[in-house]
Write a protein that holds these residues in place. Structure first.
Motif, short mmCIF file in Angstrom:
data_model
loop_
_atom_site.label_atom_id
_atom_site.label_comp_id
_atom_site.label_asym_id
_atom_site.label_seq_id
_atom_site.Cartn_x
_atom_site.Cartn_y
_atom_site.Cartn_z
N ARG A 7 65.08 -58.73 -15.54
CA ARG A 7 65.22 -57.64 -16.50
C ARG A 7 64.35 -56.47 -16.06
O ARG A 7 63.25 -56.67 -15.56
CB ARG A 7 64.77 -58.10 -17.91
N TRP A 8 64.89 -55.26 -16.27
CA TRP A 8 64.13 -54.05 -15.93
C TRP A 8 64.01 -53.18 -17.17
O TRP A 8 65.02 -52.69 -17.68
CB TRP A 8 64.81 -53.28 -14.80
N SER A 9 62.80 -52.98 -17.65
CA SER A 9 62.55 -52.10 -18.78
C SER A 9 61.64 -50.96 -18.33
O SER A 9 60.43 -51.09 -18.39
CB SER A 9 61.88 -52.85 -19.93
N PRO A 10 62.23 -49.83 -17.90
CA PRO A 10 61.39 -48.69 -17.51
C PRO A 10 60.65 -48.18 -18.74
O PRO A 10 61.21 -48.21 -19.84
CB PRO A 10 62.40 -47.65 -17.02
N PRO A 11 59.39 -47.74 -18.59
CA PRO A 11 58.67 -47.23 -19.75
C PRO A 11 59.39 -46.02 -20.36
O PRO A 11 59.89 -45.17 -19.62
CB PRO A 11 57.30 -46.83 -19.17
N ASP A 12 59.43 -45.96 -21.67
CA ASP A 12 60.05 -44.85 -22.42
C ASP A 12 61.54 -44.66 -22.12
O ASP A 12 62.09 -43.58 -22.33
CB ASP A 12 59.34 -43.51 -22.15
N GLU A 13 62.19 -45.70 -21.60
CA GLU A 13 63.63 -45.58 -21.34
C GLU A 13 64.29 -46.88 -21.76
O GLU A 13 63.64 -47.92 -21.76
CB GLU A 13 63.89 -45.35 -19.85
N PRO A 14 65.59 -46.84 -22.07
CA PRO A 14 66.26 -48.11 -22.41
C PRO A 14 66.33 -49.02 -21.18
O PRO A 14 66.31 -48.52 -20.04
CB PRO A 14 67.66 -47.66 -22.84
N PRO A 15 66.40 -50.34 -21.40
CA PRO A 15 66.49 -51.27 -20.27
C PRO A 15 67.74 -51.00 -19.43
O PRO A 15 68.75 -50.55 -19.95
CB PRO A 15 66.59 -52.64 -20.94
N VAL A 16 67.64 -51.26 -18.13
CA VAL A 16 68.78 -51.11 -17.23
C VAL A 16 69.30 -52.50 -16.90
O VAL A 16 68.52 -53.39 -16.53
CB VAL A 16 68.36 -50.39 -15.93
N SER A 17 70.61 -52.70 -17.02
CA SER A 17 71.19 -54.03 -16.77
C SER A 17 71.13 -54.39 -15.28
O SER A 17 71.35 -53.55 -14.42
CB SER A 17 72.65 -54.03 -17.23
N PRO A 18 70.87 -55.67 -14.98
CA PRO A 18 70.90 -56.09 -13.56
C PRO A 18 72.29 -55.92 -12.95
O PRO A 18 72.40 -55.75 -11.74
CB PRO A 18 70.49 -57.57 -13.61
N ALA A 19 73.32 -55.95 -13.80
CA ALA A 19 74.67 -55.71 -13.27
C ALA A 19 74.77 -54.31 -12.68
O ALA A 19 75.61 -54.03 -11.84
CB ALA A 19 75.71 -55.91 -14.37
N VAL A 20 73.87 -53.40 -13.12
CA VAL A 20 73.84 -52.03 -12.59
C VAL A 20 72.84 -51.92 -11.44
O VAL A 20 73.18 -51.44 -10.36
CB VAL A 20 73.45 -51.03 -13.71
N PHE A 21 71.60 -52.39 -11.65
CA PHE A 21 70.59 -52.06 -10.63
C PHE A 21 70.56 -53.03 -9.45
O PHE A 21 70.10 -52.64 -8.38
CB PHE A 21 69.20 -51.86 -11.25
N PRO A 54 73.26 -54.25 -7.70
CA PRO A 54 74.11 -53.66 -6.66
C PRO A 54 73.50 -52.39 -6.04
O PRO A 54 73.63 -52.16 -4.84
CB PRO A 54 75.41 -53.32 -7.41
N GLU A 55 72.80 -51.58 -6.86
CA GLU A 55 72.13 -50.38 -6.33
C GLU A 55 71.02 -50.79 -5.36
O GLU A 55 70.88 -50.21 -4.28
CB GLU A 55 71.53 -49.54 -7.46
N ALA A 56 70.24 -51.79 -5.74
CA ALA A 56 69.16 -52.26 -4.86
C ALA A 56 69.75 -52.79 -3.56
O ALA A 56 69.20 -52.57 -2.47
CB ALA A 56 68.33 -53.35 -5.56
N GLU A 57 70.89 -53.46 -3.66
CA GLU A 57 71.54 -53.98 -2.46
C GLU A 57 71.98 -52.85 -1.54
O GLU A 57 71.75 -52.89 -0.33
CB GLU A 57 72.75 -54.85 -2.84
N SER A 58 72.59 -51.81 -2.14
CA SER A 58 73.13 -50.76 -1.28
C SER A 58 72.04 -49.84 -0.74
O SER A 58 72.25 -49.16 0.26
CB SER A 58 74.21 -49.96 -2.01
N HIS A 59 70.87 -49.82 -1.37
CA HIS A 59 69.78 -48.96 -0.88
C HIS A 59 68.75 -49.73 -0.05
O HIS A 59 67.65 -49.23 0.20
CB HIS A 59 69.07 -48.28 -2.05
N GLY A 60 69.07 -50.96 0.31
CA GLY A 60 68.15 -51.72 1.16
C GLY A 60 66.87 -52.16 0.46
O GLY A 60 65.85 -52.38 1.10
N LEU A 61 66.93 -52.26 -0.88
CA LEU A 61 65.71 -52.64 -1.62
C LEU A 61 65.78 -54.06 -2.18
O LEU A 61 64.84 -54.52 -2.83
CB LEU A 61 65.48 -51.64 -2.77
N ILE A 62 66.87 -54.76 -1.94
CA ILE A 62 67.05 -56.06 -2.61
C ILE A 62 66.02 -57.09 -2.17
O ILE A 62 65.59 -57.92 -2.98
CB ILE A 62 68.50 -56.59 -2.43
#
Ligand code: C2E
Ligand code: CA
Ligand code: CA
Ligand code: CA
Length: 277
Positions: free
Chosen positions: A62-76, A78-86
């Protein structure tokens, strides 16, 4: 008058620009989140349909950025995979799971924790070292750890097969995740020796009607049984789905019918309630 074509062209250019900026900032935000360790894990119980006991749990990030709504892993993810951060994400997942699991595995040494591995993780030479560190830090045995590999991760056997053979020889369990959603699922069963198959929610949902998808699902279950593979059904929400799966011989299941993903503290309570009956 400005020609319509020019206006459309300008708008398109703007969209491309905004998308590039979004992508750039998403990558930057992910980097920052990794640096600041803004992630935590939740755990969804896996039930034995024969005994109604909880036998383990799947670790979900789970990702809960401070002062922002949580971002679903279904979203981030794939982004981490495509940006070489996985790989960095997975490294933090392993750390968090190790830290969270100590108490659980001390109290319930026969349970398993399932961890999701992306294609790049399965291809990485660091994977085995990370698993060894995980065991050390969690006080776990290799049989306590279930590696969930997606079909995308298995797509290049030249990169994944040797490593999976090796970790299985060390006693780790390996499951194929989202089984049946890829294009050549069955061929992976022939290519790899695996322990478990996770039946995708799409098939589980199909048991609400007598559709052709549900017929395919029952055949897949039959094949898995013939091959001696154990099965975990995912996304079980109704009693009808559970009963169909149980009748078809599927032993394990997870889903909202039993429990939503929860904190490790709550999982300990859930385990106690489900096992001390
Ligand atoms: P997945 O591995 O197929 O995980 C199952 C997803 O189904 C989870 O979504 C879970 O919360 C959800 N789920 C479980 N039971 C039910 C149910 O009864 N009904 C419904 N509608 N949904 C249910 P979540 O946690 O949002 O994760 C989404 C995907 O993100 C995961 O799909 C997995 O591919 C990826 N993911 C999550 N955590 C990690 C991680 O630590 N590492 C990696 N590499 N990927 C992860
Ligand atoms: Ca999974
Ligand atoms: Ca899955
Ligand atoms: Ca999935």
């Amino acid at each position: 008058m400005i020609p319509v074509g020019v206006i459309i062209g300008a708008l398109l250019a703007l969209v491309v620009l905004l998308r590039a900026r979004y992508q750039l900032s998403f990558k930057a935000r992910l980097r920052e989140a990794l640096r600041r360790k803004e992630f935590h894990m939740v755990y969804q119980p896996v039930m034995d349909l024969r005994t109604n006991r909880c036998v383990g749990a799947e670790a979900l990030i789970r990702w809960s950025p401070p002062d922002e709504p949580p971002v679903s892993p279904a979203v981030f993810i794939p982004e981490a995979e495509s940006h070489g951060l996985i790989k960095q994400v997975t490294a933090q997942v392993m750390e968090m799971v190790a830290r969270d699991s100590v108490a659980l595995l001390t109290a319930y040494p026969d349970t398993h924790i399932a961890i999701n591995f992306s294609a790049e993780d399965l291809h990485s030479p660091q994977m085995e070292g990370q698993l060894a560190t995980l065991l050390q830090h969690a006080g776990a045995q290799s049989r306590n750890i279930l590696i969930e590999a997606t079909e995308r991760g298995l797509m290049q056997p030249d990169k994944a097969k040797g490593r999976l053979v090796s970790v299985r020889a060390q006693g780790f369990k390996v499951a194929i995740d989202d089984f049946g959603t890829g294009s050549s699922s069955l061929s992976y069963l022939a290519t790899y020796d695996l322990d478990l198959l996770k039946i995708d929610k799409m098939f589980v949902d199909s048991f609400e009607q007598n559709s052709s998808t549900s017929k395919v699902a029952l055949h897949i279950i039959e094949i898995a049984r013939t091959l001696g593979l154990e099965m975990i059904a995912e996304g079980v929400e109704t009693e009808r789905q559970r009963d169909t799966l149980r009748a078809a011989g599927v032993q394990y299941a997870q889903g909202w019918l039993f429990a939503r993903p929860m904190s490790m503290g709550d999982l300990m309570g859930f385990m106690r309630a489900s096992n001390d009956v």
